[in-house]
Design a protein around this motif. Structure first.
Motif, PDB file in Angstrom:
ATOM      1  N   LEU A   1      39.416 -22.650 -16.111  1.00  0.00           N
ATOM      2  CA  LEU A   1      38.098 -23.265 -15.952  1.00  0.00           C
ATOM      3  C   LEU A   1      37.482 -23.603 -17.302  1.00  0.00           C
ATOM      4  N   GLN A   2      37.636 -22.717 -18.296  1.00  0.00           N
ATOM      5  CA  GLN A   2      37.096 -22.999 -19.620  1.00  0.00           C
ATOM      6  C   GLN A   2      37.717 -24.253 -20.213  1.00  0.00           C
ATOM      7  N   HIS A   3      39.028 -24.383 -20.064  1.00  0.00           N
ATOM      8  CA  HIS A   3      39.705 -25.565 -20.615  1.00  0.00           C
ATOM      9  C   HIS A   3      39.204 -26.839 -19.946  1.00  0.00           C
ATOM     10  N   ARG A   4      39.104 -26.805 -18.625  1.00  0.00           N
ATOM     11  CA  ARG A   4      38.675 -28.007 -17.904  1.00  0.00           C
ATOM     12  C   ARG A   4      37.210 -28.309 -18.152  1.00  0.00           C
ATOM     13  N   TRP A   5      36.408 -27.287 -18.351  1.00  0.00           N
ATOM     14  CA  TRP A   5      34.977 -27.468 -18.619  1.00  0.00           C
ATOM     15  C   TRP A   5      34.763 -28.109 -19.989  1.00  0.00           C
ATOM     16  N   LEU A   6      35.553 -27.690 -20.981  1.00  0.00           N
ATOM     17  CA  LEU A   6      35.386 -28.205 -22.340  1.00  0.00           C
ATOM     18  C   LEU A   6      36.159 -29.488 -22.588  1.00  0.00           C
ATOM     19  N   GLU A   7      37.127 -29.802 -21.761  1.00  0.00           N
ATOM     20  CA  GLU A   7      38.014 -30.932 -21.991  1.00  0.00           C
ATOM     21  C   GLU A   7      37.249 -32.247 -21.983  1.00  0.00           C
ATOM     22  N   GLY A   8      37.434 -33.020 -23.039  1.00  0.00           N
ATOM     23  CA  GLY A   8      36.868 -34.362 -23.091  1.00  0.00           C
ATOM     24  C   GLY A   8      35.352 -34.417 -23.026  1.00  0.00           C
ATOM     25  N   GLY A   9      34.680 -33.356 -23.469  1.00  0.00           N
ATOM     26  CA  GLY A   9      33.218 -33.355 -23.443  1.00  0.00           C
ATOM     27  C   GLY A   9      32.621 -33.241 -22.056  1.00  0.00           C
ATOM     28  N   ARG A  10      33.427 -32.792 -21.072  1.00  0.00           N
ATOM     29  CA  ARG A  10      32.928 -32.712 -19.703  1.00  0.00           C
ATOM     30  C   ARG A  10      31.766 -31.734 -19.580  1.00  0.00           C
ATOM     31  N   HIS A  11      31.746 -30.686 -20.401  1.00  0.00           N
ATOM     32  CA  HIS A  11      30.628 -29.746 -20.373  1.00  0.00           C
ATOM     33  C   HIS A  11      29.311 -30.451 -20.646  1.00  0.00           C
ATOM     34  N   TYR A  12      29.354 -31.513 -21.438  1.00  0.00           N
ATOM     35  CA  TYR A  12      28.157 -32.309 -21.713  1.00  0.00           C
ATOM     36  C   TYR A  12      27.861 -33.265 -20.568  1.00  0.00           C
ATOM     37  N   GLN A  13      28.893 -33.909 -20.049  1.00  0.00           N
ATOM     38  CA  GLN A  13      28.702 -34.921 -19.016  1.00  0.00           C
ATOM     39  C   GLN A  13      28.199 -34.328 -17.710  1.00  0.00           C
ATOM     40  N   LEU A  14      28.546 -33.072 -17.424  1.00  0.00           N
ATOM     41  CA  LEU A  14      28.145 -32.476 -16.148  1.00  0.00           C
ATOM     42  C   LEU A  14      26.630 -32.415 -15.990  1.00  0.00           C
ATOM     43  N   GLY A  15      25.931 -32.397 -17.111  1.00  0.00           N
ATOM     44  CA  GLY A  15      24.475 -32.363 -17.029  1.00  0.00           C
ATOM     45  C   GLY A  15      23.881 -33.614 -16.415  1.00  0.00           C
ATOM     46  N   PHE A  16      24.681 -34.675 -16.320  1.00  0.00           N
ATOM     47  CA  PHE A  16      24.190 -35.937 -15.770  1.00  0.00           C
ATOM     48  C   PHE A  16      24.763 -36.232 -14.384  1.00  0.00           C
ATOM     49  N   LEU A  17      25.559 -35.322 -13.845  1.00  0.00           N
ATOM     50  CA  LEU A  17      26.196 -35.541 -12.546  1.00  0.00           C
ATOM     51  C   LEU A  17      25.353 -34.930 -11.436  1.00  0.00           C
ATOM     52  N   ASP A  18      24.874 -35.773 -10.546  1.00  0.00           N
ATOM     53  CA  ASP A  18      24.038 -35.306  -9.447  1.00  0.00           C
ATOM     54  C   ASP A  18      24.845 -34.395  -8.531  1.00  0.00           C
ATOM     55  N   GLY A  19      24.289 -33.236  -8.216  1.00  0.00           N
ATOM     56  CA  GLY A  19      24.971 -32.294  -7.348  1.00  0.00           C
ATOM     57  C   GLY A  19      25.990 -31.428  -8.055  1.00  0.00           C
ATOM     58  N   ALA A  20      26.055 -31.508  -9.387  1.00  0.00           N
ATOM     59  CA  ALA A  20      27.029 -30.694 -10.126  1.00  0.00           C
ATOM     60  C   ALA A  20      26.667 -29.211 -10.029  1.00  0.00           C
ATOM     61  N   ALA A  21      27.684 -28.376 -10.148  1.00  0.00           N
ATOM     62  CA  ALA A  21      27.469 -26.929 -10.089  1.00  0.00           C
ATOM     63  C   ALA A  21      26.574 -26.487 -11.234  1.00  0.00           C
ATOM     64  N   ASP A  22      25.554 -25.703 -10.900  1.00  0.00           N
ATOM     65  CA  ASP A  22      24.650 -25.226 -11.935  1.00  0.00           C
ATOM     66  C   ASP A  22      25.238 -23.989 -12.624  1.00  0.00           C
TER      67      ASP A  22
END
Length: 612
Positions: free
Chosen positions: A113-134
């Motif tokens: 999960l850490q790898h996928r969360w950090l991969e490609g800046g996704r940890h940043y992009q998730l803040g803009f995804l409606d309905g994303a896991a908090d």
């Protein structure tokens, strides 16, 4: 902005459990995972075998006691000691293997999960995804622990109960014998009647537990959400402590924290109410189990059909059978809690698997590498950048920046300058068109507030490379060149440098980091905003005196900043979004009043020698 349709529909809980287990036991770690699971299963079977032997011992012991057979009595006591030691050793090894399996499963899941969360800046992009896991941090650190640990415990408990049921139901059937029933003029025998009594007893208990405990599932889900929200509020205040203290916002923050915890308390009250209702049932159910089998089997004992030892063996077997059948009753609160953790982990996985853009191929295309003719450029081609809600931010951008060129991008606040940099970095996919970028390893981005990792000052200076990548002499020279000579003796110290250093010192540290890494392309986003004019002049002259040949793309509002650049690009606000236009080209020149930094060639040679 992507709506909830960009997230995959939630699977059923059973499918989520199968996915969580299947990815681990059938993935890259399957060999170790299956070996640990097989060892745990073997130890469980051994423990069940010991329990079956204890059941036989129970009969022989009480028969010896009823017959006042002293030698047989002490013989059974010796056997009891042997069985107890075997059970203890098996239990210890079973615990050890179970803990290994839990730890290894959690380690695999957290790393994944850490790898996928950090991969490609996704940890940043998730803040803009409606309905994303908090609160992904809480899901990775805490929910993974309970999701895996409780999964192993519940699975072993269920397997144990099933095997115990199979092992003891035959014993109970054989020992209980038939029950003669007379109803009016009809008489009949019920063979193995104690088995049916156990099934009826466990069935009633399981139904009542499910009926009374159903609200606990959602209550546990709400509790986890409320707890994570309260924790996030606390962490946010800790990280923003200076800003809160300077504007005396403690009272307002306390009100917010109070409301967050009151929500936790409300959810906990609902959960406590459900637990109290369930406790009435489980308490009565457990107490009745101590006498129910003896009561049901007593007619055959009083008729002389069975001995006291057989009666106690029946009671023991009945207890094992009903305990096995009551696994659901006994574990319902834990299942409800475990389900909430699995749901939160699965929601994070669903979010990480979601496409940020709703249509395939939609979004800004990033082309990395040199042009077909070998030139290394940064180029915008029919580039449009949208807000995360879909509204246009930059309507049109067509420009090309060559290697070694120094370009300043200006524009009113809100025209999308920083978002343009995010798009160049590959962090902002919303929009259209194409961006041609140099190789990513040749690029370095410097935001207004540099990131300083936890650890030593040397580690912060060398980031993202390890501290030992650069000699101490080169690190000291870079700090000295950027006016941070007073920090050289502290290179080996471990502190929260983002709190100890002023913002101006942090920005100069970021420039010292450039001197070590020497990228071919540098992107500055208000990276000198906290510096006075003299320090800004000193830092910007680095590109002439130490980083000659490095391409520079800057965002800035400070007057006089354009003299360090060859040309200026402007973002001009329009009705449908800003447009990127070019201003006249400038000759490179040193700003008036700037001091000539003599002797800097020696530092450049030192840094180049260190890199070599």
């Amino acid at each position: 902005m992507p709506d909830s349709e960009s997230l995959p529909p939630p699977d059923s809980f059973a499918r989520r459990v199968r996915r969580l287990a299947g990815q681990y036991f059938n993935g890259e770690e399957k060999r170790k995972a299956r070996l640990l699971a097989a060892g745990l299963l073997a130890l469980t079977l051994l423990q069940i075998g010991i329990q079956v032997r204890f059941n036989v011992w129970n009969r022989d012991f009480f028969n010896a006691l009823e017959q006042r057979d002293r030698p047989a009595f002490f013989g059974q006591m010796g056997l009891f000691v042997g069985l107890t030691l075997a059970s203890m050793a098996t239990a210890v090894f079973q615990l050890y293997v179970r803990q290994l399996l839990q730890l290894h499963w959690r380690e695999w899941l957290v790393f994944r999960l850490q790898h996928r969360w950090l991969e490609g800046g996704r940890h940043y992009q998730l803040g803009f995804l409606d309905g994303a896991a908090d609160n992904p941090d809480q899901r990775i650190s805490e929910n993974t622990r309970w999701a895996t640990a409780m999964a192993v415990e519940l699975a072993i408990g269920l397997i144990t109960s099933a095997l115990m049921l199979v092992s003891f139901v035959g014993i109970l059937w054989t020992l209980s014998g038939p029950l003669h029933v007379a109803l009016g003029g009809t008489e009949f025998d019920i063979p193995g009647y104690m088995v049916f009594a156990a099934l009826l007893y466990a069935g009633i208990g399981s139904f009542l537990t499910w009926r009374i405990g159903r609200p606990m599932v959602q209550a546990n889900v709400r509790r986890n959400e409320a707890e994570s929200d309260h924790r996030f509020a606390l962490v946010r205040i800790r990280e923003s402590g200076e800003g809160v203290a300077l504007i005396r916002g403690e009272a307002d923050e306390e009100r917010g924290l109070r409301q967050a915890f009151l929500h936790v308390a409300d959810v906990m009250r609902d959960l406590m109410l459900s637990e109290r209702r369930l406790m009435w049932l489980t308490s009565a159910y457990g107490m009745l189990l101590t006498v129910f089998p003896v009561l049901v089997a007593s007619p055959r004992y009083f008729s002389g059909a069975i001995t006291l030892g057989v009666l106690m063996q029946i009671s023991s077997a009945f207890g094992q059978v009903t305990t096995s059948l009551n696994w659901f009753v006994d574990n319902f609160p834990r299942i409800a809690d475990w389900r909430s953790h699995v749901e939160r982990v699965a929601e994070l996985e669903d979010t990480l698997e979601a496409e940020l853009l709703t249509e395939a191929g939609e979004g800004i295309r990033i082309e990395e590498g040199a042009e077909p003719d070998g030139r290394e450029v940064l180029a915008f081609r029919d580039l449009q950048i949208a807000q995360s809600d879909g509204s246009s931010l930059i309507a049109e951008a067509n420009a090309e920046i060559a290697a070694g060129e120094r370009v300043l991008i200006v524009g009113e606040s809100g025209t999308g300058k920083s978002t343009l940099f995010r798009a160049i970095a590959g962090l902002w996919p919303w929009g259209g068109g194409e961006i041609r970028i140099p190789p990513r390893e040749a690029m370095s981005f410097m935001p207004q507030r540099p990131y300083l990792p936890l650890g030593t000052l040397a580690g912060a200076l060398a980031y993202p490379q390890p501290a030992d990548r650069f000699p101490a002499e080169a690190q000291a020279a870079a700090l000295t060149r950027c006016g941070l000579k007073h920090l050289v003796p502290r290179l080996a110290e471990t502190e929260r440098w983002d709190r100890i250093l002023s913002l101006g010192e942090q920005q100069r540290l970021a420039f010292a980091r450039l001197l070590l890494h020497r990228p071919r392309w540098v992107f500055l986003d208000e990276a000198t905003a906290a510096l006075d004019e003299e320090n800004q002049d000193t830092m910007m002259r680095l590109f002439r005196e130490e980083l000659e040949g490095t391409a520079l793309v800057s965002i800035g509002h400070r007057p006089g900043l354009d003299v360090y650049h060859d040309r200026t690009l402007s973002l001009v606000r329009g009705a449908d979004g800003a447009k990127l236009t070019a201003r006249r080209r400038r000759d490179r020149r040193q700003p008036e009043g700037a001091r000539d930094m003599a002797g800097q060639g020696g530092l450049r040679r030192l840094l180049r020698g260190a890199r070599g």
